[in-house]
Design an enzyme around this catalytic site. Sequence first.
Site, PDB file in Angstrom:
ATOM      1  N   GLY A  36      43.756  41.894  43.467  1.00 25.70           N
ATOM      2  CA  GLY A  36      43.456  41.198  44.717  1.00 25.70           C
ATOM      3  C   GLY A  36      42.688  39.913  44.516  1.00 25.70           C
ATOM      4  O   GLY A  36      41.638  39.921  43.898  1.00 25.70           O
ATOM      5  N   SER A  37      43.195  38.801  45.011  1.00 25.22           N
ATOM      6  CA  SER A  37      42.578  37.521  44.692  1.00 25.22           C
ATOM      7  C   SER A  37      43.270  36.388  45.453  1.00 25.22           C
ATOM      8  O   SER A  37      43.986  36.623  46.423  1.00 25.22           O
ATOM      9  CB  SER A  37      42.671  37.271  43.184  1.00 25.22           C
ATOM     10  OG  SER A  37      43.945  37.658  42.697  1.00 25.22           O
ATOM     11  N   ARG A  38      43.079  35.147  44.965  1.00 24.17           N
ATOM     12  CA  ARG A  38      43.616  33.987  45.650  1.00 24.17           C
ATOM     13  C   ARG A  38      43.848  32.855  44.657  1.00 24.17           C
ATOM     14  O   ARG A  38      43.180  32.763  43.623  1.00 24.17           O
ATOM     15  CB  ARG A  38      42.615  33.558  46.725  1.00 24.17           C
ATOM     16  CG  ARG A  38      42.864  32.227  47.381  1.00 24.17           C
ATOM     17  CD  ARG A  38      41.843  32.026  48.474  1.00 24.17           C
ATOM     18  NE  ARG A  38      41.406  30.658  48.602  1.00 24.17           N
ATOM     19  CZ  ARG A  38      40.376  30.276  49.331  1.00 24.17           C
ATOM     20  NH1 ARG A  38      39.660  31.169  49.987  1.00 24.17           N
ATOM     21  NH2 ARG A  38      40.044  29.006  49.406  1.00 24.17           N
ATOM     22  N   MET A  94      46.448  36.750  47.688  1.00 27.52           N
ATOM     23  CA  MET A  94      47.226  37.822  47.081  1.00 27.52           C
ATOM     24  C   MET A  94      46.567  39.165  47.376  1.00 27.52           C
ATOM     25  O   MET A  94      45.431  39.410  46.959  1.00 27.52           O
ATOM     26  CB  MET A  94      47.315  37.613  45.561  1.00 27.52           C
ATOM     27  CG  MET A  94      48.053  36.352  45.157  1.00 27.52           C
ATOM     28  SD  MET A  94      48.137  36.164  43.354  1.00 27.52           S
ATOM     29  CE  MET A  94      46.433  35.745  42.988  1.00 27.52           C
TER      30      MET A  94
END
Length: 249
Positions: free
Chosen positions: A207-209, A119
Site C-alpha cells: 500500500g503506497s503512492r 495504490m
Amino acid sequence: MAGEILDNRGRGDAHWHWPTIHPEGRKFGLIAAAAALVTALLAWETVAWPLAFLSVGILAFFRDPERVVPQGENLIVSPADGLVSLIAQVEPPKEMMVDDGSGTRGLTAGPVTRISIFMSVFDVHINRAPIGGTVRRVVYIPGKFMNADLDKASEDNERQHILIERPDGLAIGFTQIAGLVARRIVPFVKPGDLVAAGQRVGLIRFGSRVDVYLPAGTDAKVVLGQTVVAGETVLAETGTQKLIEGISQ
C-alpha cells in the site's frame, strides 16, 4: 521471434497465463505458508486457516504481470497501478532540482503538474519507468508512514525520488511514497542505468503512492478518479517545443 515483443503494432504472440510472483514476495509467501503448515500439523486450525489465506494474499500482492507498453517517443506512461487521487500544480521536490554534485541536470524550479497515483493493497505494486532513457538520480529519504492518500505525504513520508532523462534531453521525475502499511521501498535501478519505457524500476510493499511530475506546460491526459495501469496508461504526451521547459540549462 514470436512471443518476444508485445506492442500496439500487432507484433508478438499474446495469450493469458497466471502472473508471475516477484522474487521479493516469494520469501514472505513461503514463510506464511510454512507457518500455516506447522500450525495445521499441530491441529491449530483457528490459526492455520488465517495463515493459509495470508500466504495466498501475500503472493497475490507481489504478482508481476506482463504489460504492453504503448509505442511513441513522446508518451509518458503511468509508473504505477492505482487510482489518480490528486492532480495539482506544485514545485518539484528540491532533491530533483538542486545540484547534487554529479554533473547531471535536475528539474527546473517552477510550478508543474503533479499526478498522484494511490495504490491500495489490491493493486500491483511493481513500479515502471514512465519514459525510456538514463536514470540520473535515485534519492532515498526516510520519513513517516502516514496515509499515502494525504497530500502532505509527498513531503513527510518515507519516499524515493527517481529522475530519468530521455535521449532528447527531457527529464521526468517521479516519487515512490510509502504509506500506512508499507515499510520498505525497493529500487531495481541506480544512477547511470539505461531503462526502457515501462521497464520495472522498483516496488513498494503493502500500500503506497507514486507522484509523477510532468514537464512544465504539459497537460495530463488522465482525470481525477481514473484507474491507471503501470506501463500501459498514457499520462501525458510531450511535444518538441516543451523539451527545454522541463530541464535545467
